[in-house]
Design a protein around this motif. Structure first.
Motif, mmCIF file in Angstrom:
data_model
loop_
_atom_site.group_PDB
_atom_site.id
_atom_site.type_symbol
_atom_site.label_atom_id
_atom_site.label_comp_id
_atom_site.label_asym_id
_atom_site.label_seq_id
_atom_site.Cartn_x
_atom_site.Cartn_y
_atom_site.Cartn_z
ATOM 1 N N TRP A 69 0.801 -1.217 0.000
ATOM 2 C CA TRP A 69 0.000 0.000 0.000
ATOM 3 C C TRP A 69 0.836 1.270 0.000
ATOM 4 O O TRP A 69 0.331 2.338 -0.340
ATOM 5 N N GLY A 70 2.095 1.169 0.385
ATOM 6 C CA GLY A 70 2.929 2.366 0.418
ATOM 7 C C GLY A 70 3.660 2.651 -0.876
ATOM 8 O O GLY A 70 4.218 3.731 -1.052
ATOM 9 N N ASP A 71 3.652 1.698 -1.784
ATOM 10 C CA ASP A 71 4.400 1.859 -3.034
ATOM 11 C C ASP A 71 3.550 2.359 -4.195
ATOM 12 O O ASP A 71 4.073 2.557 -5.298
ATOM 13 N N PHE A 72 2.265 2.527 -3.980
ATOM 14 C CA PHE A 72 1.390 2.954 -5.075
ATOM 15 C C PHE A 72 0.246 3.795 -4.512
ATOM 16 O O PHE A 72 -0.324 3.441 -3.475
ATOM 17 N N PRO A 73 -0.109 4.911 -5.164
ATOM 18 C CA PRO A 73 -1.195 5.782 -4.661
ATOM 19 C C PRO A 73 -2.574 5.194 -4.962
ATOM 20 O O PRO A 73 -3.279 5.615 -5.889
ATOM 21 N N PHE A 74 -2.972 4.197 -4.166
ATOM 22 C CA PHE A 74 -4.230 3.496 -4.422
ATOM 23 C C PHE A 74 -5.446 4.411 -4.288
ATOM 24 O O PHE A 74 -6.457 4.207 -4.971
ATOM 25 N N THR A 75 -5.376 5.404 -3.399
ATOM 26 C CA THR A 75 -6.533 6.278 -3.194
ATOM 27 C C THR A 75 -6.893 7.016 -4.477
ATOM 28 O O THR A 75 -8.048 7.007 -4.927
ATOM 29 N N GLY A 76 -5.901 7.666 -5.073
ATOM 30 C CA GLY A 76 -6.138 8.371 -6.332
ATOM 31 C C GLY A 76 -6.553 7.428 -7.448
ATOM 32 O O GLY A 76 -7.399 7.759 -8.282
ATOM 33 N N PHE A 77 -5.965 6.234 -7.453
ATOM 34 C CA PHE A 77 -6.284 5.251 -8.491
ATOM 35 C C PHE A 77 -7.740 4.805 -8.390
ATOM 36 O O PHE A 77 -8.461 4.765 -9.399
ATOM 37 N N VAL A 78 -8.192 4.486 -7.178
ATOM 38 C CA VAL A 78 -9.578 4.044 -6.990
ATOM 39 C C VAL A 78 -10.549 5.171 -7.342
ATOM 40 O O VAL A 78 -11.580 4.939 -7.985
ATOM 41 N N ALA A 79 -10.226 6.409 -6.920
ATOM 42 C CA ALA A 79 -11.095 7.541 -7.247
ATOM 43 C C ALA A 79 -11.178 7.749 -8.756
ATOM 44 O O ALA A 79 -12.256 8.029 -9.303
ATOM 45 N N MET A 80 -10.042 7.603 -9.451
ATOM 46 C CA MET A 80 -10.027 7.752 -10.907
ATOM 47 C C MET A 80 -10.871 6.671 -11.578
ATOM 48 O O MET A 80 -11.673 6.955 -12.482
ATOM 49 N N VAL A 81 -10.697 5.425 -11.134
ATOM 50 C CA VAL A 81 -11.471 4.317 -11.713
ATOM 51 C C VAL A 81 -12.963 4.531 -11.485
ATOM 52 O O VAL A 81 -13.785 4.309 -12.384
ATOM 53 N N THR A 91 -14.508 7.341 -11.144
ATOM 54 C CA THR A 91 -14.944 8.418 -12.040
ATOM 55 C C THR A 91 -15.183 7.897 -13.452
ATOM 56 O O THR A 91 -16.197 8.208 -14.089
ATOM 57 N N ILE A 92 -14.240 7.088 -13.945
ATOM 58 C CA ILE A 92 -14.371 6.530 -15.302
ATOM 59 C C ILE A 92 -15.567 5.586 -15.391
ATOM 60 O O ILE A 92 -16.334 5.623 -16.368
ATOM 61 N N VAL A 93 -15.746 4.746 -14.381
ATOM 62 C CA VAL A 93 -16.875 3.808 -14.378
ATOM 63 C C VAL A 93 -18.197 4.569 -14.352
ATOM 64 O O VAL A 93 -19.167 4.187 -15.030
ATOM 65 N N THR A 94 -18.251 5.670 -13.577
ATOM 66 C CA THR A 94 -19.461 6.491 -13.539
ATOM 67 C C THR A 94 -19.769 7.077 -14.906
ATOM 68 O O THR A 94 -20.918 7.071 -15.364
ATOM 69 N N LEU A 95 -18.732 7.585 -15.581
ATOM 70 C CA LEU A 95 -18.894 8.123 -16.933
ATOM 71 C C LEU A 95 -19.403 7.045 -17.885
ATOM 72 O O LEU A 95 -20.338 7.270 -18.666
ATOM 73 N N MET A 96 -18.808 5.861 -17.825
ATOM 74 C CA MET A 96 -19.229 4.762 -18.697
ATOM 75 C C MET A 96 -20.667 4.344 -18.417
ATOM 76 O O MET A 96 -21.443 4.083 -19.343
ATOM 77 N N PHE A 97 -21.017 4.295 -17.133
ATOM 78 C CA PHE A 97 -22.382 3.912 -16.759
ATOM 79 C C PHE A 97 -23.389 4.898 -17.336
ATOM 80 O O PHE A 97 -24.420 4.517 -17.900
ATOM 81 N N GLU A 98 -23.087 6.194 -17.212
ATOM 82 C CA GLU A 98 -23.974 7.217 -17.757
ATOM 83 C C GLU A 98 -24.078 7.116 -19.274
ATOM 84 O O GLU A 98 -25.167 7.197 -19.846
ATOM 85 N N SER A 99 -22.934 6.938 -19.939
ATOM 86 C CA SER A 99 -22.912 6.886 -21.403
ATOM 87 C C SER A 99 -23.703 5.697 -21.930
ATOM 88 O O SER A 99 -24.507 5.827 -22.858
ATOM 89 N N TRP A 100 -23.476 4.522 -21.333
ATOM 90 C CA TRP A 100 -24.174 3.328 -21.788
ATOM 91 C C TRP A 100 -25.661 3.387 -21.457
ATOM 92 O O TRP A 100 -26.503 2.908 -22.225
#
Length: 340
Positions: free
Chosen positions: A113-125, A127-136
Motif C-alpha cells: 500500500w505504500g508503493d502505489f497511490p491506491f486512493t487516487g487510483f480508486v477515485a479515478m477508476v 470516475t471513469i466507471v461512472t462516466l461509462m455507466f452514464e454513457s451506456w
C-alpha cells in the motif's frame, strides 16, 4: 425495479464492512469513558441525524408549497448551486482525505500500500466507471421515432406546413424534456450510491466510538452534513420526476443509512477496532470510490449544465447569485471538516 439497484449494491457494501470488523490486527488506543453517557450522546446523534437528513432530502419538494422554490423560478437555481457546492466539498474535503488516511495507514503493509497511490487510483477508476455507466445508460435509452408525412399531395402539404412544423417543434421539445428527465434519473441513482457508501462508514465510526468528547462535536457537524447532502440528492430526485413510491424509497434509504450505521456501530462497539487492516482497506476503497463519483457528478452533472444554461448566461444577476450560492455551499461544507 430500476431505482432499487443502488439500495441492493449499498446493502452488499455494508455487509462487507461489517464482516471485516471482527478480524483485528493492529492495536488501537483504548478509550475508557462512561458507557451510559456515551450511549446517550450516540442516541442523540442518531435522532438528530435522522431528522436533519429527512428534512434535507424533502426540502426540494417544498416548491409545491413555496412558490419561490419552484423549478421555473430563479430560487431553484440558487438551491441547486448551493447543493452542488456541498457535494463538491463533500468529495474533496470530507471523503477523499479520509480515504488517503485509511489507505496510507502504518497498519497496512508498506510494500503493497505504500508503493502505489491506491486512493487516487480508486477515485479515478470510480470516475471513469461512472462516466461509462452514464454513457451506456443514455445509449441504451429507447430512441424517439421520427414521424414521416406520406400520401399527401403538394397542396395539402403547403396548407399543413405550419401545423406540421409546430407539431414537430413540440415533439422535439418533448423529446428533449424526456432525455433530461432520464438523465436526472441516472444522476440521482449514482449520487445516492456515492453518498450512501460514505454514510455507512461515518455511521459505523460514530456508533463504535467510546469517547463522549469525540461524539459531542459530531452531533451538530454530522447533522448539517446529512442535511446538505440530502438537499443535493433531493434536488436530483425531484428533477428525475419518478413515481411517488420510488421517491419515498430513495429518500427513506438515504435518511436511514447513517442512523442504521450508528445502530450497527453501537452493537459492535466491543469488537470494532479502528486500525484493523481489513477495515482500513474496505473503508479506504469505499471512500475513494465515493469521492470519485461525487466529484464527477458535482462538476459534470450539477455545476456545468446549470452554469452553461442559456437562461443563466442571459441573466447576469442569476449567474452572480448562483456563483455566490455555489461558493457558500462549498465553503460551509468545507468549514464542517473542522469538526467532522
Amino acid at each position: 425495479m430500476e431505482f432499487q439497484k443502488p439500495i441492493v449494491i449499498a446493502f452488499l457494501l455494508l455487509t462487507q464492512v461489517i464482516r471485516v470488523f471482527a478480524d483485528c490486527s493492529c492495536e488501537d488506543e483504548e478509550i475508557h469513558g462512561n458507557k451510559s453517557e456515551t450511549l446517550k450522546y450516540k442516541l442523540i446523534a442518531l435522532a438528530s441525524i435522522l431528522i436533519a437528513g429527512g428534512i434535507g432530502v424533502s426540502l426540494p419538494f417544498a416548491g409545491k408549497i413555496l412558490p419561490a422554490l419552484r423549478q421555473e423560478k430563479d430560487g431553484f437555481f440558487f438551491v441547486k448551486s448551493f447543493a452542488a457546492g456541498v457535494m463538491l466539498a463533500t468529495g474533496f474535503i470530507h471523503i477523499l482525505p479520509d480515504a488517503f488516511e485509511s489507505l496510507t495507514s502504518p497498519c497496512l503493509k508498506e510494500q503493497v500500500w505504500g508503493d502505489f497511490p491506491f486512493t487516487g487510483f480508486v477515485a479515478m477508476v470510480a470516475t471513469i466507471v461512472t462516466l461509462m455507466f452514464e454513457s451506456w445508460s443514455a445509449a441504451c435509452q429507447p430512441k424517439n421515432q421520427t414521424v414521416a408525412v406520406e400520401g399527401v399531395d403538394d397542396e395539402e402539404k403547403n396548407v399543413g406546413v405550419v401545423t406540421v412544423h409546430m407539431h414537430a417543434t413540440h415533439h422535439h421539445s418533448h423529446a428533449n424534456d424526456n432525455i433530461q428527465v432520464y438523465r436526472y434519473r441516472i444522476i440521482s441513482q449514482v449520487l445516492e450510491l456515492g453518498i450512501v457508501a460514505h454514510s455507512i462508514i461515518i455511521g459505523l465510526s460514530l456508533g463504535a466510538s467510546k469517547s463522549p468528547e469525540t461524539i459531542k462535536p459530531l452531533i451538530v457537524a454530522l447533522s448539517f452534513h446529512q442535511f446538505f447532502e440530502g438537499l443535493g440528492l433531493g434536488g436530483c430526485i425531484f428533477q428525475a420526476k419518478i413515481k411517488s413510491l420510488a421517491i419515498i424509497s430513495m429518500g427513506a434509504f438515504f435518511t436511514l443509512t447513517t442512523p442504521g450505521g450508528i445502530v450497527i456501530g453501537i452493537l459492535m462497539s466491543n469488537s470494532y477496532k479502528e486500525n484493523n487492516t481489513n477495515s482500513l482497506i474496505v473503508e479506504g476503497v469505499l471512500n475513494a470510490a465515493s469521492a470519485g463519483m461525487l466529484i464527477y457528478m458535482a462538476l459534470v452533472n450539477l455545476i456545468s449544465p446549470d452554469f452553461n444554461n442559456p437562461r443563466m448566461q442571459n441573466k447576469k444577476m442569476l449567474l452572480l447569485g448562483s456563483n455566490v450560492f455555489l461558493l457558500l455551499g462549498a465553503g460551509l461544507m468545507s468549514l464542517l471538516a473542522k469538526w467532522a
